[in-house]
Design a protein around this motif. Sequence first.
Motif, PDB file in Angstrom:
ATOM      1  N   HIS A  34       0.853  -1.188   0.000  1.00 22.65           N
ATOM      2  CA  HIS A  34       0.000   0.000   0.000  1.00 22.65           C
ATOM      3  C   HIS A  34       0.889   1.239   0.000  1.00 22.65           C
ATOM      4  N   LEU A  35       0.599   2.154  -0.915  1.00 22.55           N
ATOM      5  CA  LEU A  35       1.435   3.336  -1.122  1.00 22.55           C
ATOM      6  C   LEU A  35       0.787   4.583  -0.550  1.00 22.55           C
ATOM      7  N   TYR A  36       1.631   5.488  -0.028  1.00 20.38           N
ATOM      8  CA  TYR A  36       1.151   6.725   0.574  1.00 20.38           C
ATOM      9  C   TYR A  36       2.053   7.887   0.154  1.00 20.38           C
ATOM     10  N   ARG A  37       1.433   9.084   0.113  1.00 19.95           N
ATOM     11  CA  ARG A  37       2.170  10.318  -0.143  1.00 19.95           C
ATOM     12  C   ARG A  37       1.902  11.297   0.990  1.00 19.95           C
ATOM     13  N   PHE A  38       2.979  11.887   1.524  1.00 18.04           N
ATOM     14  CA  PHE A  38       2.890  12.918   2.560  1.00 18.04           C
ATOM     15  C   PHE A  38       3.437  14.211   1.980  1.00 18.04           C
ATOM     16  N   SER A  39       2.745  15.324   2.209  1.00 16.31           N
ATOM     17  CA  SER A  39       3.238  16.621   1.775  1.00 16.31           C
ATOM     18  C   SER A  39       2.894  17.662   2.830  1.00 16.31           C
ATOM     19  N   GLU A  40       3.614  18.769   2.799  1.00 14.88           N
ATOM     20  CA  GLU A  40       3.396  19.860   3.753  1.00 14.88           C
ATOM     21  C   GLU A  40       3.828  21.165   3.120  1.00 14.88           C
ATOM     22  N   ASP A  41       3.398  22.273   3.709  1.00 19.09           N
ATOM     23  CA  ASP A  41       3.908  23.555   3.242  1.00 19.09           C
ATOM     24  C   ASP A  41       5.286  23.796   3.862  1.00 19.09           C
ATOM     25  N   ALA A  42       5.963  24.850   3.420  1.00 22.15           N
ATOM     26  CA  ALA A  42       7.351  25.073   3.838  1.00 22.15           C
ATOM     27  C   ALA A  42       7.487  25.235   5.349  1.00 22.15           C
ATOM     28  N   ALA A  43       6.474  25.786   5.990  1.00 14.74           N
ATOM     29  CA  ALA A  43       6.539  26.009   7.433  1.00 14.74           C
ATOM     30  C   ALA A  43       6.081  24.802   8.238  1.00 14.74           C
ATOM     31  N   GLY A  44       5.496  23.811   7.570  1.00 18.35           N
ATOM     32  CA  GLY A  44       4.984  22.643   8.274  1.00 18.35           C
ATOM     33  C   GLY A  44       3.650  22.880   8.945  1.00 18.35           C
ATOM     34  N   ASP A  45       2.957  23.960   8.572  1.00 17.76           N
ATOM     35  CA  ASP A  45       1.674  24.266   9.205  1.00 17.76           C
ATOM     36  C   ASP A  45       0.522  23.460   8.607  1.00 17.76           C
ATOM     37  N   THR A  46       0.622  23.117   7.323  1.00 19.34           N
ATOM     38  CA  THR A  46      -0.431  22.375   6.645  1.00 19.34           C
ATOM     39  C   THR A  46       0.157  21.105   6.058  1.00 19.34           C
ATOM     40  N   ILE A  47      -0.461  19.974   6.369  1.00 18.54           N
ATOM     41  CA  ILE A  47       0.038  18.705   5.867  1.00 18.54           C
ATOM     42  C   ILE A  47      -1.078  17.968   5.130  1.00 18.54           C
ATOM     43  N   ALA A  48      -0.672  17.059   4.250  1.00 24.63           N
ATOM     44  CA  ALA A  48      -1.625  16.221   3.519  1.00 24.63           C
ATOM     45  C   ALA A  48      -1.086  14.803   3.466  1.00 24.63           C
ATOM     46  N   TRP A  49      -1.996  13.838   3.570  1.00 20.62           N
ATOM     47  CA  TRP A  49      -1.632  12.409   3.593  1.00 20.62           C
ATOM     48  C   TRP A  49      -2.612  11.677   2.685  1.00 20.62           C
ATOM     49  N   THR A  50      -2.091  10.981   1.668  1.00 21.99           N
ATOM     50  CA  THR A  50      -2.947  10.386   0.657  1.00 21.99           C
ATOM     51  C   THR A  50      -2.510   8.967   0.344  1.00 21.99           C
ATOM     52  N   ALA A  51      -3.461   8.048   0.264  1.00 25.62           N
ATOM     53  CA  ALA A  51      -3.186   6.698  -0.236  1.00 25.62           C
ATOM     54  C   ALA A  51      -3.227   6.742  -1.758  1.00 25.62           C
ATOM     55  N   ILE A  52      -2.221   6.170  -2.425  1.00 29.11           N
ATOM     56  CA  ILE A  52      -2.113   6.319  -3.880  1.00 29.11           C
ATOM     57  C   ILE A  52      -2.075   4.987  -4.615  1.00 29.11           C
ATOM     58  N   GLY A  53      -2.515   3.903  -3.990  1.00 27.05           N
ATOM     59  CA  GLY A  53      -2.564   2.642  -4.716  1.00 27.05           C
ATOM     60  C   GLY A  53      -1.803   1.548  -4.003  1.00 27.05           C
ATOM     61  N   GLN A  54      -1.525   0.474  -4.739  1.00 25.64           N
ATOM     62  CA  GLN A  54      -0.851  -0.682  -4.164  1.00 25.64           C
ATOM     63  C   GLN A  54       0.054  -1.316  -5.209  1.00 25.64           C
ATOM     64  N   VAL A  55       1.271  -1.621  -4.820  1.00 19.14           N
ATOM     65  CA  VAL A  55       2.225  -2.276  -5.701  1.00 19.14           C
ATOM     66  C   VAL A  55       1.752  -3.701  -5.993  1.00 19.14           C
ATOM     67  N   THR A  56       1.850  -4.101  -7.229  1.00 16.58           N
ATOM     68  CA  THR A  56       1.494  -5.467  -7.607  1.00 16.58           C
ATOM     69  C   THR A  56       2.488  -6.458  -7.016  1.00 16.58           C
ATOM     70  N   MET A  57       1.957  -7.505  -6.388  1.00 19.23           N
ATOM     71  CA  MET A  57       2.796  -8.609  -5.914  1.00 19.23           C
ATOM     72  C   MET A  57       2.143  -9.901  -6.375  1.00 19.23           C
ATOM     73  N   GLU A  58       2.920 -10.719  -7.058  1.00 12.90           N
ATOM     74  CA  GLU A  58       2.358 -11.859  -7.766  1.00 12.90           C
ATOM     75  C   GLU A  58       1.875 -12.978  -6.855  1.00 12.90           C
ATOM     76  N   ARG A  59       2.467 -13.081  -5.667  1.00 10.02           N
ATOM     77  CA  ARG A  59       2.170 -14.220  -4.802  1.00 10.02           C
ATOM     78  C   ARG A  59       1.516 -13.761  -3.506  1.00 10.02           C
ATOM     79  N   PRO A  60       0.398 -14.363  -3.125  1.00  6.30           N
ATOM     80  CA  PRO A  60      -0.236 -14.012  -1.847  1.00  6.30           C
ATOM     81  C   PRO A  60       0.737 -14.239  -0.683  1.00  6.30           C
ATOM     82  N   GLY A  61       0.671 -13.354   0.281  1.00  7.64           N
ATOM     83  CA  GLY A  61       1.538 -13.497   1.449  1.00  7.64           C
ATOM     84  C   GLY A  61       2.939 -12.954   1.267  1.00  7.64           C
ATOM     85  N   SER A  62       3.217 -12.329   0.122  1.00  9.38           N
ATOM     86  CA  SER A  62       4.539 -11.739  -0.094  1.00  9.38           C
ATOM     87  C   SER A  62       4.695 -10.452   0.714  1.00  9.38           C
ATOM     88  N   PHE A  63       5.938 -10.036   0.861  1.00  8.75           N
ATOM     89  CA  PHE A  63       6.262  -8.827   1.611  1.00  8.75           C
ATOM     90  C   PHE A  63       7.039  -7.860   0.720  1.00  8.75           C
TER      91      PHE A  63
END
Length: 444
Positions: free
Chosen positions: A307-336
């Motif tokens: 599961h992929l995520y993106r974190f961003s903020e303004d230069a002062a760190g006053d405003t932040i954003a956190w977003t899920a952006i999808g999932q990497v393909t893994m061919e075998r169940p139970g892989s890491f």
Amino acid sequence: MARSDRPPSLSGGAVARGLALGLALVMSPAQAEPGVTASPQAGRIEGVQLWKLPSTPNGLVPSQSWHATGSAPNGDLYVAGMDHRTNAALYRLPTGRDDLRLVGDARSASEAAGNWRPGETAEKFHTRPTFMNGKVYVATMDSSGLDADYKAKRGFHWYAYDPDMGHFTDLSAREKGGTGLPHGSVVTLAADPARKALFGAIVPTGEVVRYDATGGVTASLGRPGGYDRPFLYVNRFMFTDAKGRLYGSAGAGPGYAAGIYAHLYRYEPGVGPVPRPDLPLVEPRALETGRCFPDRQLCFAADSRGHLYRFSEDAAGDTIAWTAIGQVTMERPGSFLWMFQVDPAGATAYAAATSYAPDAGPASLYEVDLATGRSTRLCSLADLDPRLGALNVHTGYDAWDAQGRFAFASFAGEGESEVLLTRVDPARLKAALRARCRDAACMP
């Protein structure tokens, strides 16, 4: 509780010995580079080189490398090797060169500082080698179980490598008791260069420590009060924002309560860990890999299920954003997903999964579009080199050199094996695959 570096009261000859040790720690290195090197071998395909991590002069034969690749701003690559029993070592691949060099090992550095006790071990440098203000830091993990066995261990050591001086030093020799924290092990590091501080996640308790690199003092910041178990799986990737606040996570999926673990925690200076349900995780699973771009106020992260995520903020760190952006393909169940390399542009990542299934076969190398989360299979790792096809564990994140090449470590998850460091030039690799591949499913 803060750890003091003030020595205990001494008298007579003990004072002289203590002063000599203190001067040695301040004025001379704990361990100089041993002069051990390894030469590269060309992979099967263009743009790929491999190194076998060499043994140390004191007998360590690396058989594993857990989340222990990293890089410095000048493009030097670093990797740690360990045997999961006795000792761990750090290696450097200098920018512009192809000789992998042994920087030092935990036991030798601590013995040189007079800070290694009879019977002591350093099972792993599980931490990504972390660059901060001219030095590269690692720390020891001497107990891996999520149980009370850690109480039989002395505690972790901080180490720093100075590439200008070629010295590898046990920093904890200056701390009370000779460790950063009694009994605990560090599994993850995050740097706060502006404040000259390092954060470490502790196994198995889930607390966080902060090391003041100026004063040489480690302090415990505690752990979230909402944690519902004494021992738990904690993140292998954590990060800081513009204000020096640390973001962390814990959990390993099923069995961990979503209300407690399916979001990030933020460590506020002077406050401690604060739950952030507004920074949710897809499931109660700790962050495993990632990369931050402080100059762009941007981070990417992934958990062990991709599961992929993106974190961003303004230069002062006053405003932040956190977003899920999808999932990497893994061919075998139970892989890491333990190998995830975000490119310097923050546009693409390269990923490979680990599987313990007996019939899994070689892992695949994927290219991941970080805008959409879409994964494209490039090839089998065995296409890079046949030796990689026989190794099932692939780890490492945020390890890129000055020529736009990433590096990862591979080894066999069951039993003893060699540890291979693989360096990949993705542009040359993709050009070679396009030229050679006849299977339309192999390359787009």
